[in-house]
Design a protein around this motif. Structure first.
Motif, PDB file in Angstrom:
ATOM      1  N   ILE A  36      34.817  13.836  36.858  1.00 60.36           N
ATOM      2  CA  ILE A  36      36.159  13.501  37.486  1.00 60.36           C
ATOM      3  C   ILE A  36      37.168  14.022  36.575  1.00 60.36           C
ATOM      4  O   ILE A  36      38.339  14.419  37.386  1.00 60.36           O
ATOM      5  N   GLU A  37      37.401  13.548  35.509  1.00 56.11           N
ATOM      6  CA  GLU A  37      38.663  13.823  34.615  1.00 56.11           C
ATOM      7  C   GLU A  37      38.764  15.374  34.397  1.00 56.11           C
ATOM      8  O   GLU A  37      39.813  15.776  34.399  1.00 56.11           O
ATOM      9  N   PHE A  39      37.477  17.593  36.440  1.00 58.84           N
ATOM     10  CA  PHE A  39      37.935  18.204  37.753  1.00 58.84           C
ATOM     11  C   PHE A  39      39.274  17.965  38.089  1.00 58.84           C
ATOM     12  O   PHE A  39      40.228  19.024  38.381  1.00 58.84           O
ATOM     13  N   ASN A  40      39.933  16.757  37.730  1.00 59.32           N
ATOM     14  CA  ASN A  40      41.335  16.649  38.070  1.00 59.32           C
ATOM     15  C   ASN A  40      42.291  17.312  37.091  1.00 59.32           C
ATOM     16  O   ASN A  40      43.465  17.972  37.274  1.00 59.32           O
ATOM     17  N   ASN A  41      41.805  17.785  35.768  1.00 58.47           N
ATOM     18  CA  ASN A  41      42.599  18.642  34.723  1.00 58.47           C
ATOM     19  C   ASN A  41      42.584  20.040  35.247  1.00 58.47           C
ATOM     20  O   ASN A  41      43.400  20.664  34.765  1.00 58.47           O
ATOM     21  N   LYS A  43      41.646  21.466  38.583  1.00 56.31           N
ATOM     22  CA  LYS A  43      41.352  21.762  39.984  1.00 56.31           C
ATOM     23  C   LYS A  43      42.429  22.796  40.616  1.00 56.31           C
ATOM     24  O   LYS A  43      42.241  23.709  41.505  1.00 56.31           O
ATOM     25  N   ASN A  44      43.692  22.605  39.944  1.00 56.52           N
ATOM     26  CA  ASN A  44      44.757  23.545  40.234  1.00 56.52           C
ATOM     27  C   ASN A  44      44.629  24.780  40.128  1.00 56.52           C
ATOM     28  O   ASN A  44      45.170  25.883  40.283  1.00 56.52           O
ATOM     29  N   PRO A  49      38.235  24.800  44.821  1.00 54.98           N
ATOM     30  CA  PRO A  49      37.847  23.503  44.548  1.00 54.98           C
ATOM     31  C   PRO A  49      37.296  22.664  45.295  1.00 54.98           C
ATOM     32  O   PRO A  49      36.600  21.646  45.028  1.00 54.98           O
ATOM     33  N   THR A  54      32.435  15.176  42.840  1.00 57.33           N
ATOM     34  CA  THR A  54      33.018  14.488  41.453  1.00 57.33           C
ATOM     35  C   THR A  54      32.115  13.468  41.148  1.00 57.33           C
ATOM     36  O   THR A  54      31.302  12.754  41.867  1.00 57.33           O
ATOM     37  N   ASN A  56      31.700   9.984  37.968  1.00 52.21           N
ATOM     38  CA  ASN A  56      32.012   9.325  36.787  1.00 52.21           C
ATOM     39  C   ASN A  56      30.932   8.641  36.271  1.00 52.21           C
ATOM     40  O   ASN A  56      31.141   8.028  35.128  1.00 52.21           O
TER      41      ASN A  56
END
Length: 291
Positions: A36-37, A39-41, A43-44, A49, A54, A56
């Motif tokens: 998840i971390e 992906f969040n970093n 995804k843009n 996406p 995701t 954890n």
């Protein structure tokens, strides 16, 4: 097929490798999960996406774990895999790559080999650690794939590491620290301190002193069934213990017990690769034309 994908750093080479990997895995109708971390970093910057779920934490329903990065990324990945027996393979976007052996340009070929089951599982032994008194930083993730290392903290003075094997006193290492390495970790920190290279299937551990002042102190290979007990003393009240890349501070009255972990990690070894091939490539053996 259910695939977990992990990387520590969203750098361009990791993103590009992820896109290639995604294309190949989707051809196999795989369900893809990004940590998840990560992906969040990233995804843009992803083309699609929505192609990912995701995670954890993991469970036994996953069929494959893919690490994108260097060896350090795989060592972090092991903290997710734990005792779940999920096969892991590493795409090397780092530097040396003893564990992460798949080069980005070979991702497509590697996935095809996995599809065709053209690989073996290399079972890698881990170390486990217990402390007396118990340490909260260690007890939740108390294992290491490469090594457990004892080292000095906040001082330039050496420490003394009293060492017992199966209850029998071995020696007191007067040094900057002591590395207890698995065969997998023999090509890591231990190697840089003049430890031996050991093939991954060897049933041994290595004790490698760090810059010892005892001039006769040398790396020692022991049976992996050995229980190792360590007690540290020095001018400071605390010292450091590292489990792969995870570090905790312990007081000098702490007794450390290290032994073989009750579970192993399944590293995928493609039929076109082998540990000996990796060894020659990474250590440049044979570069001397006389060989």
């Amino acid at each position: 097929m259910k695939v977990a994908i992990y990387s520590q750093y969203p750098k361009k080479q990791s993103k590009d490798s992820l896109e290639i990997l995604t294309t190949e895995l989707l051809k196999l109708e795989a369900t893809l999960f990004l940590e998840i971390e990560f992906f969040n970093n990233i995804k843009n910057k992803l083309l699609n996406p929505d192609a990912y779920k995701t995670f954890n934490k993991l469970d036994k329903s996953f069929d494959l774990f893919v690490s994108i990065g260097g060896d350090g990324t795989i060592l972090r990945a092991v903290t997710y895999i734990k005792d779940l027996n999920i096969p892991v393979i590493g795409i090397n976007t780092g530097r040396l790559g003893f564990l992460a052996t798949i080069q980005p340009e070979n991702i497509k070929e590697a996935i095809q080999q996995i599809k065709n089951k053209a690989y073996t599982l290399s079972k890698r032994t881990l170390l486990s650690i217990e402390t007396t008194p118990e340490n909260n930083e260690i007890k939740n993730v108390n294992f290491a794939l490469n090594e457990i290392a004892i080292s000095r903290k906040n001082t330039t003075s050496m420490i003394t590491v009293d060492t017992k094997l199966n209850g029998e006193f071995l020696t007191s290492y007067w040094s900057d620290g002591l590395i207890i390495s698995t065969p997998t970790g023999s090509t890591g920190y231990s190697l840089s301190c003049a430890g031996p290279v050991i093939t991954p299937d060897t049933t041994s551990f290595v004790l490698t002193p760090i810059a010892p002042h005892n001039l006769s102190a040398r790396p020692l290979v022991i049976e992996d069934s050995t229980v190792i007990e360590l007690k540290v003393s020095g001018r400071e009240d605390n010292y450091l213990v590292s489990l792969d890349s995870r570090i905790a501070t312990l007081s000098n009255d702490t007794i450390i017990t290290i032994k073989k972990s009750p579970f192993t990690i399944n590293m995928i070894e493609l039929n076109t690769e082998s540990f000996l091939t990796t060894l020659r490539k990474k250590l440049l053996w044979g570069e001397d034309k006389r060989n």
